[in-house]
Write a protein that holds these residues in place. Structure first.
Motif, mmCIF file in Angstrom:
data_model
loop_
_atom_site.group_PDB
_atom_site.id
_atom_site.type_symbol
_atom_site.label_atom_id
_atom_site.label_comp_id
_atom_site.label_asym_id
_atom_site.label_seq_id
_atom_site.Cartn_x
_atom_site.Cartn_y
_atom_site.Cartn_z
ATOM 1 N N ARG A 11 0.825 -1.217 0.000
ATOM 2 C CA ARG A 11 0.000 0.000 0.000
ATOM 3 C C ARG A 11 0.852 1.256 0.000
ATOM 4 O O ARG A 11 0.387 2.320 0.422
ATOM 5 C CB ARG A 11 -0.931 -0.019 1.213
ATOM 6 N N LEU A 14 -0.449 4.597 -1.581
ATOM 7 C CA LEU A 14 -1.477 5.277 -0.795
ATOM 8 C C LEU A 14 -0.919 5.818 0.511
ATOM 9 O O LEU A 14 -1.240 6.938 0.922
ATOM 10 C CB LEU A 14 -2.627 4.309 -0.518
ATOM 11 N N GLU A 15 -0.060 5.041 1.178
ATOM 12 C CA GLU A 15 0.370 5.404 2.531
ATOM 13 C C GLU A 15 1.422 6.497 2.557
ATOM 14 O O GLU A 15 1.727 7.001 3.635
ATOM 15 C CB GLU A 15 0.862 4.154 3.262
ATOM 16 N N SER A 20 -0.684 4.481 7.732
ATOM 17 C CA SER A 20 -1.587 3.479 8.291
ATOM 18 C C SER A 20 -2.105 3.869 9.666
ATOM 19 O O SER A 20 -3.170 3.404 10.075
ATOM 20 C CB SER A 20 -0.865 2.128 8.377
ATOM 21 N N ALA A 37 -4.658 2.825 -6.065
ATOM 22 C CA ALA A 37 -4.751 2.385 -4.669
ATOM 23 C C ALA A 37 -5.842 3.195 -3.994
ATOM 24 O O ALA A 37 -6.108 4.348 -4.353
ATOM 25 C CB ALA A 37 -3.418 2.583 -3.946
ATOM 26 N N SER A 39 -8.238 3.612 -0.036
ATOM 27 C CA SER A 39 -8.365 3.273 1.377
ATOM 28 C C SER A 39 -9.601 2.419 1.604
ATOM 29 O O SER A 39 -10.448 2.237 0.717
ATOM 30 C CB SER A 39 -8.463 4.558 2.203
ATOM 31 N N ARG A 43 -13.163 2.071 -0.516
ATOM 32 C CA ARG A 43 -13.645 0.788 -1.018
ATOM 33 C C ARG A 43 -15.059 0.514 -0.512
ATOM 34 O O ARG A 43 -15.895 -0.032 -1.251
ATOM 35 C CB ARG A 43 -12.689 -0.330 -0.568
ATOM 36 N N GLU A 73 7.384 7.908 -2.986
ATOM 37 C CA GLU A 73 7.499 6.475 -2.712
ATOM 38 C C GLU A 73 8.957 6.067 -2.541
ATOM 39 O O GLU A 73 9.288 5.275 -1.643
ATOM 40 C CB GLU A 73 6.845 5.686 -3.844
ATOM 41 N N THR A 130 1.993 -0.450 5.825
ATOM 42 C CA THR A 130 1.517 -1.823 5.948
ATOM 43 C C THR A 130 2.529 -2.737 5.279
ATOM 44 O O THR A 130 2.942 -2.492 4.144
ATOM 45 C CB THR A 130 0.148 -1.972 5.283
#
Length: 495
Positions: A11, A14-15, A20, A37, A39, A43, A73, A130
């Motif tokens: 993830r 997104l993170e 998280s 991606a 959360s 979803r 990232e 995560t």
């Protein structure tokens, strides 16, 4: 034993925008205008991977939509790698947001593979990511298992036969070189790595190239693996952006711990210990720009573990009142020393080691302030009340300097354990000093003559004994005293 840990961050896109440990109202990451991606909140609202931006906003008008940021990232993956250097110096970066760690030589130090994996998971969680973690005798095998989601029974993948059985069950498309040929593999009914291995190698090489076979050989231990290890920089200075404006200093501890985990890995990789760190709290920029607020933590003894540093920062932040909201954090290591290994004595001292006592003093300094935790420092003066000064406990005085300040002929003389702040004048009864009972002199006089530069003092000191056999330190003044009625004073008590 050769053992690798594959650490995948599934993830990560997104993170880097929503860690998280943050409460998320619905975040979505887009790549080429399609959902990459999302959360759990998004979803639950009906958003699916691959959906376009318009569909996301129709289902969630208040969704936080981000464009994928490869630089963020890469920065986050490097921060995780820096923190992992505390477990092994052999950490390598692999494809698709994955780290490979050669931990075969670290298992005994950290209590075995299970304990080590628990610590790795906890650190990655504290960093805000995560993790999917797997162990294997080969690096590519650990990489494939981690990308597949890891396995609960870590110990079962320590043997090569078990690794082969697990790899054979994995999806074929976990191997990046196989993805361009997904339609062809589906057409011939090949869906797993085990089925792929049963295909003729010459034909597979002609159709798919050598890269796919090289990956299989490395994962199954049929060819050697070479990686470029991540090297720690010469100096440490880390910074993170906060995801909201923080008005309460205590809420900054989660972000500060992220920086401390990176510092711990850097210190272990460089074999150094830190004596002073500075946490920089960055405020608003632009017209209302304010200089950063610096929180400095000085250690009495060099340290390289994050648990103690976290406790000290927690005490300092609990007392800090912010003058403006904080939008970023920075951490610098100011004073460094070579790391001194722990020494285990044959008979450990009761009550903890010297390191435990120093950590307790550092915690008291962080909680009460440096001016309220003091230690005694001898001075070169014969007068008892001038022979000692109180200095902060973190102010270091070398043993050589301390011994040089003590007059050598005074060090061998008896001194009371409790020296009164101000001498008490004693009554005279039957030509003897009186303190609860008549005092009897139990020693020869010790004459002290000093202070000619700021008020001369001439005294004769005695050890006196009362009727209850308690011992006192008394003196008789000589300058300006009447010989028929000398003046006596109580200056200390013996234990």
């Amino acid at each position: 034993m050769r053992l690798w840990i594959g650490l995948s961050l599934p993830r990560l896109p997104l993170e880097v925008f929503s860690p998280s440990w943050c409460t998320d109202a619905g975040s979505v990451v887009l790549e080429q205008e399609r959902v990459l991606a999302l959360s759990a909140t998004a979803r639950a609202a009906g958003v699916q991977p691959g959906m376009r931006r318009g569909g996301v906003l129709m289902l969630m008008p208040d969704a936080r939509v981000h464009e994928r940021s490869p630089p963020r990232e890469a920065e986050a993956l490097y921060a995780v790698a820096l923190a992992m250097l505390q477990y092994t110096p052999q950490v390598a970066e692999a494809e698709e947001g994955t780290l490979l760690m050669d931990v075969g030589a670290s298992l005994r130090l950290f209590g075995g593979v299970r304990a080590l994996c628990r610590r790795v998971r906890a650190d990655v969680r504290a960093l805000g990511f995560t993790a999917s973690l797997a162990c294997a005798p080969t690096a590519r095998g650990a990489w494939l298992l981690a990308r597949a989601g890891g396995h609960r029974s870590m110990r079962r993948t320590l043997k090569m036969p078990t690794l082969v059985r697990r790899l054979d069950l994995l999806d074929l498309l976990l191997a990046p070189p196989a993805r361009p040929f997904a339609a062809w593999f589906e057409g011939i009914g090949c869906a797993s790595l085990g089925e792929l291995r049963r295909l003729p190698r010459p034909g597979l090489q002609r159709r798919c190239g050598r890269a796919l076979l090289d990956l299989l050989d490395a994962a199954y231990g049929l060819s050697p693996e070479l990686y470029e290890w991540i090297a720690a920089p010469e100096t440490f200075a880390a910074r993170i952006e906060l995801f909201d404006r923080i008005d309460d200093a205590e809420l900054l501890l989660a972000g500060a711990r992220r920086l401390l985990l990176q510092l711990t890995g850097w210190l272990c990789a460089r074999q150094l210990a830190v004596e002073r760190i500075v946490l920089r709290l960055e405020h608003e920029r632009g017209r209302e720009a304010r200089p950063p607020t610096c929180v400095e933590v000085a250690l009495a003894e060099p340290a390289w573990r994050d648990e103690h540093l976290v406790r000290l920062l927690k005490e300092r932040l609990a007392k800090l009142v912010l003058e403006a909201p904080v939008i970023g954090l920075g951490l610098e290591a100011k004073q460094l020393q070579p790391m001194a290994p722990l020494s285990d004595s044959l008979f450990p001292e009761p009550g903890g080691s010297e390191e435990d006592r120093m950590r307790m003093l550092e915690l008291l300094v962080a909680r009460l302030g440096a001016d309220n935790v003091l230690q005694a420092r001898p001075m070169a003066d014969y007068r008892p009340e001038q022979a000692n000064v109180w200095v902060p406990v973190q102010q270091k005085v070398s043993d050589r300097a301390r011994n040089a300040q003590m007059p050598p002929d005074v060090m061998s003389l008896p001194r009371p354990t409790w020296l009164l702040a101000k001498p008490i004048a004693l009554l005279m009864r039957e030509h003897r000093p009186f303190y609860g009972s008549p005092l009897r002199m139990a020693s020869n006089p010790e004459r002290i003559e000093a202070g000619w530069w700021n008020g001369p003092e001439t005294r004769d000191y005695f050890i006196a004994e009362g009727q209850d056999h308690a011992l006192y330190w008394v003196y008789r003044e000589r300058i300006g005293a009447d010989e028929s009625e000398p003046r006596w004073f109580l200056h200390g008590l013996f234990g």
